[in-house]
Design a protein around this motif. Structure first.
Motif, PDB file in Angstrom:
ATOM      1  N   TYR A 284       0.853  -1.189   0.000  1.00  7.13           N
ATOM      2  CA  TYR A 284       0.000   0.000   0.000  1.00  7.13           C
ATOM      3  C   TYR A 284       0.887   1.236   0.000  1.00  7.13           C
ATOM      4  O   TYR A 284       1.817   1.333   0.799  1.00  7.13           O
ATOM      5  N   THR A 285       0.564   2.175  -0.871  1.00  2.00           N
ATOM      6  CA  THR A 285       1.365   3.397  -0.916  1.00  2.00           C
ATOM      7  C   THR A 285       0.730   4.509  -0.092  1.00  2.00           C
ATOM      8  O   THR A 285       1.224   5.627  -0.077  1.00  2.00           O
ATOM      9  N   CYS A 286      -0.375   4.196   0.597  1.00  2.00           N
ATOM     10  CA  CYS A 286      -1.007   5.169   1.507  1.00  2.00           C
ATOM     11  C   CYS A 286      -1.729   4.399   2.600  1.00  2.00           C
ATOM     12  O   CYS A 286      -2.329   3.358   2.345  1.00  2.00           O
ATOM     13  N   LEU A 287      -1.679   4.956   3.817  1.00  4.62           N
ATOM     14  CA  LEU A 287      -2.352   4.349   4.965  1.00  4.62           C
ATOM     15  C   LEU A 287      -3.865   4.262   4.739  1.00  4.62           C
ATOM     16  O   LEU A 287      -4.549   3.450   5.350  1.00  4.62           O
ATOM     17  N   PHE A 288      -4.382   5.108   3.862  1.00  4.48           N
ATOM     18  CA  PHE A 288      -5.827   5.167   3.663  1.00  4.48           C
ATOM     19  C   PHE A 288      -6.241   4.554   2.328  1.00  4.48           C
ATOM     20  O   PHE A 288      -7.309   4.845   1.808  1.00  4.48           O
ATOM     21  N   ALA A 289      -5.373   3.711   1.792  1.00  2.12           N
ATOM     22  CA  ALA A 289      -5.654   3.128   0.478  1.00  2.12           C
ATOM     23  C   ALA A 289      -6.808   2.142   0.550  1.00  2.12           C
ATOM     24  O   ALA A 289      -7.065   1.525   1.587  1.00  2.12           O
ATOM     25  N   THR A 290      -7.495   1.990  -0.563  1.00  2.00           N
ATOM     26  CA  THR A 290      -8.550   0.984  -0.638  1.00  2.00           C
ATOM     27  C   THR A 290      -8.070  -0.252  -1.396  1.00  2.00           C
ATOM     28  O   THR A 290      -8.731  -1.277  -1.397  1.00  2.00           O
ATOM     29  N   ALA A 291      -6.922  -0.148  -2.062  1.00  2.00           N
ATOM     30  CA  ALA A 291      -6.418  -1.308  -2.809  1.00  2.00           C
ATOM     31  C   ALA A 291      -4.899  -1.347  -2.706  1.00  2.00           C
ATOM     32  O   ALA A 291      -4.238  -0.313  -2.645  1.00  2.00           O
ATOM     33  N   GLY A 292      -4.380  -2.581  -2.678  1.00  2.00           N
ATOM     34  CA  GLY A 292      -2.934  -2.747  -2.623  1.00  2.00           C
ATOM     35  C   GLY A 292      -2.415  -3.372  -3.912  1.00  2.00           C
ATOM     36  O   GLY A 292      -3.163  -3.583  -4.863  1.00  2.00           O
ATOM     37  N   HIS A 293      -1.124  -3.648  -3.930  1.00  2.00           N
ATOM     38  CA  HIS A 293      -0.483  -4.307  -5.080  1.00  2.00           C
ATOM     39  C   HIS A 293       0.029  -5.660  -4.582  1.00  2.00           C
ATOM     40  O   HIS A 293       0.692  -5.732  -3.544  1.00  2.00           O
ATOM     41  N   ASP A 294      -0.253  -6.700  -5.348  1.00  7.99           N
ATOM     42  CA  ASP A 294       0.026  -8.058  -4.873  1.00  7.99           C
ATOM     43  C   ASP A 294       1.511  -8.430  -5.047  1.00  7.99           C
ATOM     44  O   ASP A 294       1.924  -8.919  -6.092  1.00  7.99           O
ATOM     45  N   ILE A 295       2.279  -8.160  -3.997  1.00  7.46           N
ATOM     46  CA  ILE A 295       3.714  -8.447  -4.051  1.00  7.46           C
ATOM     47  C   ILE A 295       3.976  -9.933  -3.798  1.00  7.46           C
ATOM     48  O   ILE A 295       4.919 -10.513  -4.329  1.00  7.46           O
ATOM     49  N   ARG A 296       3.114 -10.558  -3.000  1.00  8.18           N
ATOM     50  CA  ARG A 296       3.291 -11.998  -2.746  1.00  8.18           C
ATOM     51  C   ARG A 296       3.246 -12.773  -4.062  1.00  8.18           C
ATOM     52  O   ARG A 296       4.074 -13.671  -4.284  1.00  8.18           O
ATOM     53  N   ALA A 297       2.341 -12.381  -4.945  1.00  7.91           N
ATOM     54  CA  ALA A 297       2.256 -13.077  -6.242  1.00  7.91           C
ATOM     55  C   ALA A 297       3.570 -12.911  -7.004  1.00  7.91           C
ATOM     56  O   ALA A 297       4.070 -13.865  -7.602  1.00  7.91           O
ATOM     57  N   LEU A 298       4.130 -11.704  -6.940  1.00 13.11           N
ATOM     58  CA  LEU A 298       5.414 -11.484  -7.635  1.00 13.11           C
ATOM     59  C   LEU A 298       6.515 -12.332  -7.008  1.00 13.11           C
ATOM     60  O   LEU A 298       7.294 -12.986  -7.706  1.00 13.11           O
ATOM     61  N   LEU A 299       6.558 -12.325  -5.669  1.00 16.96           N
ATOM     62  CA  LEU A 299       7.640 -13.046  -4.972  1.00 16.96           C
ATOM     63  C   LEU A 299       7.550 -14.554  -5.213  1.00 16.96           C
ATOM     64  O   LEU A 299       8.559 -15.252  -5.167  1.00 16.96           O
ATOM     65  N   ARG A 300       6.326 -15.042  -5.442  1.00 17.61           N
ATOM     66  CA  ARG A 300       6.145 -16.491  -5.611  1.00 17.61           C
ATOM     67  C   ARG A 300       6.054 -16.902  -7.080  1.00 17.61           C
ATOM     68  O   ARG A 300       5.764 -18.050  -7.393  1.00 17.61           O
ATOM     69  N   SER A 301       6.306 -15.934  -7.985  1.00 18.30           N
ATOM     70  CA  SER A 301       6.113 -16.232  -9.412  1.00 18.30           C
ATOM     71  C   SER A 301       7.353 -16.773 -10.095  1.00 18.30           C
ATOM     72  O   SER A 301       7.302 -17.153 -11.255  1.00 18.30           O
ATOM     73  N   GLY A 302       8.495 -16.712  -9.395  1.00 17.35           N
ATOM     74  CA  GLY A 302       9.721 -17.218 -10.022  1.00 17.35           C
ATOM     75  C   GLY A 302      10.487 -16.160 -10.805  1.00 17.35           C
ATOM     76  O   GLY A 302      11.519 -16.456 -11.398  1.00 17.35           O
ATOM     77  N   ILE A 303      10.008 -14.895 -10.791  1.00 16.45           N
ATOM     78  CA  ILE A 303      10.755 -13.868 -11.528  1.00 16.45           C
ATOM     79  C   ILE A 303      11.945 -13.386 -10.703  1.00 16.45           C
ATOM     80  O   ILE A 303      12.033 -13.636  -9.498  1.00 16.45           O
TER      81      ILE A 303
END
Ligand code: SAM
Ligand code: SF4
Ligand code: SF4
Length: 345
Positions: A284-303
């Motif tokens: 999350y790039t803000c404490l008041f965000a309504t949506a995040g970015h899925d970093i777990r998917a990136l970390l588990r994708s093999g890239i």
């Protein structure tokens, strides 16, 4: 060679020119308290489904992500939660993070309930700084605010253990809520004078969607300061760093530094250099965000680390968050905001 050297480009700036300097890692969504302003019991009761172990980032994933972020310019990491001390073997994670070259500071925010046992192992693992949340010294008020009947003396013993372990100055965070704990402000000032403490007052924030926030419950920082000035002479201090969110003061007799975090009445978005990741790996790039970015998917994708760094770079470069500056009763963002207990303040 450390992981983060893969990325040698200049640190990214967001759309408002801000750099990513501070990273907050939430290591668990669980907590042993039910602070009424954060995890109200009615919504975080017996039937609440916390994240299963497989959903939360492992220490290896957190370390990898942190190292990549340091490569993008992050200098400070704060561990938070939920209650971070509930995460098993936390000192092990701190030791892993300590090995990241270029990382300048590792801090932790805790409710202090497990510091008697953990202060020394945390210190020995390389934790630099500690913030302890404490909303009252009066046992009845404290128990009512944590809503699990946790006695205040155990947090105070934890603070003693932290001092013995070599921490200091220790930041004490007090959320001030009208009609609940404002009569604790002056006792807190008196209690923490002449010790290795900085006492910080936090305005009750409209974070998340479950804490029943109302502007009427917020005591503006200026009111807290005026109350303290009825008993003590105080002077303003300069900011320690450009991204600092607290306005600093000191008692003129030199016995205590005070901080005011006034997200509601004096927003500080212009200097906001923070990124936050929830325990399940949403960025999350803000404490008041309504949506995040899925970093777990990136970390588990093999890239590769370089590919993840490039994805993070473009997330940061498209950031234009400044919720506190544009907040009003009529500008609530559509959708549910992320809960404080997910991203840890
Ligand atoms: N459990 C740890 C603790 O309490 O320190 C770390 C996580 S907690 C979410 C981080 C900080 O957020 C605490 O200092 C807490 O008092 C603060 N906090 C939680 N809900 C808040 C709210 N609605 N307004 C202002 N501060 C809040
Ligand atoms: Fe738990 Fe911290 Fe939230 Fe209180 S503020 S419920 S201690 S996560
Ligand atoms: Fe940063 Fe968002 Fe808070 Fe503004 S509202 S200071 S952008 S976290």
């Amino acid at each position: 060679m450390s992981l983060n050297t893969a990325n040698v480009a200049a640190p990214p700036r967001d759309l408002l020119g801000r750099l990513p300097r501070d990273l907050r890692l939430s290591v668990t969504d669980r907590c042993n308290f039910r602070c009424t302003y954060c995890m109200p019991k009615e919504l975080f009761g017996e039937e609440h489904a916390f994240l299963p172990k497989s959903a939360i980032l492992s220490f290896e994933e957190l370390h990898r992500f942190a190292a990549i972020c340091v490569g993008l310019g992050v200098q400070k990491i704060r561990l938070t939660g939920g209650e971070p001390l509930l995460r098993r073997d936390l000192p092990k994670l701190i030791a892993m993070l300590s090995s990241i070259s270029g990382l300048q500071d590792i801090a932790l925010t805790t409710n202090g309930s497990a510091l008697v046992q953990l202060a020394r192992p945390l210190r020995e693992a390389g934790l630099n700084r500690l913030t302890v949340s404490l909303d009252a010294l009066d046992d009845g008020i404290f128990r009512a605010m944590n809503d699990v009947d946790f006695p205040v003396h155990r947090v105070l013993s934890g603070l003693n253990a932290a001092i013995d372990a070599g921490f200091g100055p220790i930041k004490i965070n007090m959320v001030v809520k009208r009609g609940v704990n404002e009569d604790q402000i002056l006792p807190m000032v008196d209690h923490f004078r002449n010790g290795p403490f900085v006492l910080r007052f936090i305005e009750f924030m409209d974070v998340g969607s479950t804490n029943g926030w109302r502007m009427d419950d917020v005591i503006p920082s200026r009111e807290v300061l005026q109350l303290i000035q009825t008993k003590h002479a105080v002077s303003a201090l300069a900011a320690n760093s450009p991204g600092e969110v607290a306005r600093r003061f000191k008692l003129d007799d030199g016995s205590l530094e005070l901080g005011f975090i006034s997200s509601v009445t004096q927003p500080f978005c212009a200097n906001c250099t923070r990124a936050r990741i929830s325990a399940e790996g949403q960025l999350y790039t803000c404490l008041f965000a309504t949506a995040g970015h899925d970093i777990r998917a990136l970390l588990r994708s093999g890239i590769s680390d370089t590919e993840i760094a490039s994805a993070l770079r473009s997330i940061w470069m498209s950031r234009d968050d400044r919720y506190s500056e544009i907040r009003s009763h009529h500008t609530q963002p559509p959708g549910r905001k992320v809960e404080m207990s997910h991203i840890g303040g």
